[in-house]
Every structure is written in structure tokens, then in C-alpha cells.
Design a protein around this motif. Structure first.
Motif, short mmCIF file in Angstrom:
data_model
loop_
_atom_site.label_atom_id
_atom_site.label_comp_id
_atom_site.label_asym_id
_atom_site.label_seq_id
_atom_site.Cartn_x
_atom_site.Cartn_y
_atom_site.Cartn_z
N GLY A 190 95.43 -55.71 154.05
CA GLY A 190 94.78 -56.18 152.84
C GLY A 190 95.40 -57.46 152.33
N ILE A 191 94.62 -58.19 151.54
CA ILE A 191 95.09 -59.36 150.80
C ILE A 191 94.69 -59.13 149.35
N GLU A 192 95.64 -59.32 148.45
CA GLU A 192 95.40 -59.10 147.03
C GLU A 192 96.12 -60.18 146.22
N ARG A 193 95.44 -60.71 145.21
CA ARG A 193 96.02 -61.78 144.40
C ARG A 193 97.06 -61.26 143.42
N LEU A 253 90.16 -55.59 157.58
CA LEU A 253 90.86 -56.42 156.61
C LEU A 253 90.11 -56.33 155.29
N ASP A 254 90.81 -55.94 154.23
CA ASP A 254 90.19 -55.79 152.91
C ASP A 254 90.67 -56.94 152.03
N LEU A 255 89.75 -57.82 151.66
CA LEU A 255 90.07 -58.98 150.84
C LEU A 255 89.90 -58.64 149.36
N ASP A 287 95.55 -67.94 158.64
CA ASP A 287 96.62 -67.23 159.35
C ASP A 287 96.09 -66.29 160.43
N TYR A 288 94.79 -65.99 160.39
CA TYR A 288 94.23 -65.01 161.31
C TYR A 288 93.40 -65.68 162.40
N ARG A 293 84.38 -65.39 160.90
CA ARG A 293 85.21 -65.95 161.97
C ARG A 293 86.26 -64.95 162.43
N VAL A 294 86.95 -64.34 161.48
CA VAL A 294 88.05 -63.42 161.84
C VAL A 294 87.57 -62.00 162.09
N GLY A 295 86.33 -61.70 161.70
CA GLY A 295 85.80 -60.35 161.89
C GLY A 295 84.44 -60.37 162.57
N ARG A 296 84.12 -59.29 163.24
CA ARG A 296 82.81 -59.17 163.89
C ARG A 296 81.71 -58.81 162.88
#
Length: 200
Positions: free
Chosen positions: A48-51, A25-27, A77-78, A107-110
Motif C-alpha cells: 500500500g501507499i498512504e499519504r 497495490l492499494d493507493l 518506483d514500480y 502501467r504497473v498493474g494489469r
């Protein structure tokens, strides 16, 4: 056939930290250049999440799964451990609550991979000492008053922050432009890249 954009040196280092075939996941993924590289070269299952709307549209044109969103609202959401790697590249300095974001990433990633400009770089120190004015980030010229506003901090600040909040540093890498920095990194590096885990 997809035409890959040449990655910036810091993004290439970030890409090297992501295992082949990982869920990533790329923030703040921008135009999706890193995600496209990971998907095409390493077989990564990326989101990805992008503003910015422009960034989302550019990413979608690359055939990527990217949604528009504000990182300050968290990653509710994840579910936990949805991803192997969560990436935050050149965005941490713009966030109002970095501890919350890093907590959500872990939390959502290792593994969380974070990169940022190092205001401890010697040219920044010299400019502040001689000129008496806060320098822009190395390699990212932006005035302090421009939107989005940034918070200056150094690689040493970030390492101390991690230690104070129970975040384990698995690996720390430093760059002076495209060149790796292996000694006196807080003084000589323009960019820092940290791979982070929760302390066991």
C-alpha cells in the motif's frame, strides 16, 4: 489470530474484484482495512501507499507492507506490470491529475479498480437544484472548502473520460449504500466502482 474489521460495502465490492492470490497495490490505503482483508481472506500479496502518517502507522500495526507517499508524484518506483491489480478507493476525486494516476495504475498493474462517490445521485441533483449549493459527496460529508479539496464528477462523467482516453471499462458496478444498483445507475447510485484495462 487477526480480528478483521467489517468492510464498507464499496470496499467489499472492490475486494470481490481482486482474484485470490493476486499481487495487489492499494493507493491511498488508509488504515489498511482492505489490504488486511485481501491478505487474510484471499491470500493476496498486498502493498500500500498512504499519504497520512496515521494511516501508515495503523496499516503497519496490522502487519501490512505500506509506505508513506504522495500519489501525485506517480509510481515511478514500480516496474511495468508489477501487480495484477492496482486499487484506488475513494481517492480519485482528490487528485489534481487523474489521467496521470490512471495511466500509472495501468502501467504497473494489469487491472485498475477505482471507486468514487457519484455526484449524479438524485439527492445531490435535488440539493443543487433546490438549494443552489454544491452538495457534499454521498456518504462522505465534507464541505467543498475542506482539505483535501475535491472535484465533483458523476459516474457518467467518468465513463466518458475513460472512453476519451483509451481506457477500457471491463466492469462497472454501482451501489446505493449496501444495495447494488442495476438500472439508471448515474441517477440512483451513491457509489461507483470501475474495473479498468488498457484498450488492446
Amino acid at each position: 489470530m487477526t480480528h478483521l474489521t467489517t468492510l464498507r460495502p464499496d470496499l467489499q465490492v472492490v475486494a470481490d474484484l481482486v482474484p485470490a492470490g493476486a499481487r495487489a497495490l492499494d493507493l491511498g490505503c488508509g488504515d489498511g482495512a482492505l489490504l488486511e482483508h485481501l491478505k487474510t481472506v484471499k491470500g493476496v500479496q498486498g502493498r500500500g501507499i498512504e499519504r497520512s502518517e496515521a494511516g501508515v502507522l495503523a496499516s503497519v500495526r496490522r502487519g501490512l507492507s505500506v509506505r508513506q507517499g504522495n500519489l501525485q508524484e506517480g509510481l515511478a518506483d514500480y516496474p511495468d506490470k508489477s501487480f495484477d491489480v492496482v486499487i484506488l478507493s475513494q481517492t480519485l476525486q482528490y487528485l489534481n491529475d487523474p489521467l496521470m494516476i490512471l495511466g500509472e495504475m495501468l502501467r504497473v498493474g494489469r487491472l485498475a479498480v477505482v471507486s468514487f462517490p457519484n455526484w449524479g445521485y438524485w439527492r445531490c441533483r435535488l440539493e443543487l437544484l433546490i438549494g443552489g449549493r454544491m452538495p457534499p459527496a454521498p456518504d462522505y460529508p465534507q464541505a467543498w472548502y475542506d482539505i483535501p479539496r475535491w472535484q465533483a464528477f458523476t459516474a457518467a462523467d467518468f465513463a466518458a473520460f475513460c472512453g476519451a482516453h483509451g481506457i477500457a471499462i471491463r466492469q462497472a458496478l454501482y451501489l446505493d449504500g449496501p444495495r447494488p444498483v442495476r438500472r439508471r445507475a448515474n441517477l440512483l447510485a451513491r457509489t461507483a466502482i470501475f474495473a479498468l484495462e488498457r484498450q488492446s
